[in-house]
Design an enzyme around this catalytic site. Structure first.
Site, PDB file in Angstrom:
ATOM      1  N   ALA A 136       3.606   2.896   4.887  1.00 19.97           N
ATOM      2  CA  ALA A 136       3.190   4.302   4.930  1.00 19.97           C
ATOM      3  C   ALA A 136       1.689   4.359   5.138  1.00 19.97           C
ATOM      4  O   ALA A 136       0.922   3.868   4.301  1.00 19.97           O
ATOM      5  CB  ALA A 136       3.577   5.001   3.625  1.00 19.97           C
ATOM      6  N   THR A 167      -7.146   7.817   4.260  1.00 19.25           N
ATOM      7  CA  THR A 167      -7.958   6.795   4.917  1.00 19.25           C
ATOM      8  C   THR A 167      -8.745   7.337   6.103  1.00 19.25           C
ATOM      9  O   THR A 167      -8.213   8.099   6.911  1.00 19.25           O
ATOM     10  CB  THR A 167      -7.094   5.599   5.406  1.00 19.25           C
ATOM     11  OG1 THR A 167      -7.927   4.717   6.133  1.00 19.25           O
ATOM     12  CG2 THR A 167      -5.940   6.039   6.278  1.00 19.25           C
ATOM     13  N   ILE A 200      -1.190   7.036   5.577  1.00 15.80           N
ATOM     14  CA  ILE A 200      -1.365   8.474   5.350  1.00 15.80           C
ATOM     15  C   ILE A 200      -2.797   8.862   5.676  1.00 15.80           C
ATOM     16  O   ILE A 200      -3.750   8.314   5.101  1.00 15.80           O
ATOM     17  CB  ILE A 200      -1.004   8.821   3.887  1.00 15.80           C
ATOM     18  CG1 ILE A 200       0.451   8.402   3.605  1.00 15.80           C
ATOM     19  CG2 ILE A 200      -1.190  10.319   3.639  1.00 15.80           C
ATOM     20  CD1 ILE A 200       0.861   8.478   2.150  1.00 15.80           C
ATOM     21  N   PHE A 206       0.854  -1.196   0.000  1.00 12.97           N
ATOM     22  CA  PHE A 206       0.000   0.000   0.000  1.00 12.97           C
ATOM     23  C   PHE A 206       0.891   1.246   0.000  1.00 12.97           C
ATOM     24  O   PHE A 206       1.903   1.296   0.699  1.00 12.97           O
ATOM     25  CB  PHE A 206      -0.884  -0.012   1.251  1.00 12.97           C
ATOM     26  CG  PHE A 206      -2.182   0.722   1.105  1.00 12.97           C
ATOM     27  CD1 PHE A 206      -3.367   0.033   0.894  1.00 12.97           C
ATOM     28  CD2 PHE A 206      -2.228   2.099   1.188  1.00 12.97           C
ATOM     29  CE1 PHE A 206      -4.579   0.710   0.777  1.00 12.97           C
ATOM     30  CE2 PHE A 206      -3.420   2.791   1.078  1.00 12.97           C
ATOM     31  CZ  PHE A 206      -4.602   2.099   0.863  1.00 12.97           C
ATOM     32  N   HIS A 210      -9.864   5.268   8.276  1.00 13.74           N
ATOM     33  CA  HIS A 210      -9.566   4.396   9.406  1.00 13.74           C
ATOM     34  C   HIS A 210      -8.070   4.396   9.737  1.00 13.74           C
ATOM     35  O   HIS A 210      -7.486   3.409  10.152  1.00 13.74           O
ATOM     36  CB  HIS A 210     -10.125   2.975   9.202  1.00 13.74           C
ATOM     37  CG  HIS A 210      -9.706   2.298   7.944  1.00 13.74           C
ATOM     38  ND1 HIS A 210     -10.113   2.704   6.693  1.00 13.74           N
ATOM     39  CD2 HIS A 210      -8.918   1.216   7.735  1.00 13.74           C
ATOM     40  CE1 HIS A 210      -9.590   1.904   5.782  1.00 13.74           C
ATOM     41  NE2 HIS A 210      -8.857   1.003   6.380  1.00 13.74           N
TER      42      HIS A 210
HETATM   43  N1  INI Z   1      -2.591   0.334   4.423  1.00  8.11           N
HETATM   44  C1  INI Z   1      -1.442   1.053   4.467  1.00  8.11           C
HETATM   45  O1  INI Z   1      -0.362   0.460   4.534  1.00  8.11           O
HETATM   46  N2  INI Z   1      -1.485   2.406   4.420  1.00  8.11           N
HETATM   47  C2  INI Z   1      -2.650   3.109   4.344  1.00  8.11           C
HETATM   48  O2  INI Z   1      -2.605   4.367   4.315  1.00  8.11           O
HETATM   49  C3  INI Z   1      -3.878   2.375   4.277  1.00  8.11           C
HETATM   50  N3  INI Z   1      -5.117   3.049   4.130  1.00  8.11           N
HETATM   51  O3  INI Z   1      -5.132   4.194   3.678  1.00  8.11           O
HETATM   52  O4  INI Z   1      -6.196   2.497   4.394  1.00  8.11           O
HETATM   53  C4  INI Z   1      -3.812   0.962   4.329  1.00  8.11           C
HETATM   54  N4  INI Z   1      -4.950   0.218   4.299  1.00  8.11           N
HETATM   55  C5  INI Z   1      -4.962  -1.192   4.003  1.00  8.11           C
HETATM   56  C6  INI Z   1      -4.731  -2.043   5.235  1.00  8.11           C
HETATM   57  O5  INI Z   1      -3.400  -1.935   5.696  1.00  8.11           O
HETATM   58  C7  INI Z   1      -5.005  -3.516   4.936  1.00  8.11           C
HETATM   59  O6  INI Z   1      -4.188  -3.943   3.870  1.00  8.11           O
HETATM   60  C8  INI Z   1      -6.476  -3.793   4.577  1.00  8.11           C
HETATM   61  O7  INI Z   1      -7.327  -3.247   5.554  1.00  8.11           O
HETATM   62  C9  INI Z   1      -6.724  -5.308   4.458  1.00  8.11           C
HETATM   63  O8  INI Z   1      -6.450  -5.978   5.680  1.00  8.11           O
END
Ligand code: INI
Length: 158
Positions: A83, A89, A85, A25, A91
């Protein structure tokens, strides 16, 4: 303090083995953190065979992967890179919080040091600044911490 025994880890990679656990991500940021971490490990003497890169989907998913890596006993330290950010997001607090507390728990449970190089920023600009531009490279910083921790734990054990 000259007469007091001091135990600390140096920054020589020697034969240490490292896993770089990196989230996919926000890959355009994380790629720069990986570059910084690999560069730092090499500059401190690590050969490419001492480094493995493991990709997790996102920061939230990293603790379960880190636990497997730590339990394998193949690595002296793990460098966790990601990262999260806020602007991207709703959440943020859950993703960043679970990532940080999950990685800390894995490290404490297994005794394998995990250096925390997961950016948690309000904006993309702040993340870019910490990924090899004006605020340095937090991937490199985490890699150096991983070397020190791995050597420190070895010294304590010996
Ligand atoms: N994962 C990140 O590494 N960075 C982010 O900013 C982010 N946001 O924006 O939501 C993010 N979401 C995905 C999360 O880590 C999981 O992969 C997903 O929820 C599935 O378990």
């Amino acid at each position: 303090m000259d007469n007091i025994k001091t135990i600390e880890g140096d920054l020589q990679c020697r034969e240490l083995r490292f896993a770089i656990l990196a989230a996919r991500f926000n890959d355009f940021i994380v790629e720069q953190l990986i570059r910084g971490a690999v560069d730092a490990l090499r500059r401190h003497g690590a050969g490419d065979k001492q480094i493995e890169i493991v990709r997790a989907p996102g920061a939230f998913d990293m603790p379960v992967v880190a636990r497997k890596l730590a339990q394998s006993r193949k690595y002296d330290a793990i460098v966790a890179l990601g990262a999260v950010i806020k602007g991207a997001t709703a959440h943020f607090d859950y993703v960043a919080g679970q990532c940080a507390s999950g990685l800390a728990r894995v490290s404490q449970d297994t005794g394998v040091p995990i250096a925390f190089g997961v950016l948690t920023t309000d904006t993309i600009e702040q993340a870019i600044e910490r990924a090899g531009t004006k605020a340095g490279n937090k991937g490199a910083d985490a890699a150096v911490t991983a070397i020190e921790l791995a050597n420190l734990l070895r010294r304590i054990e010996s």
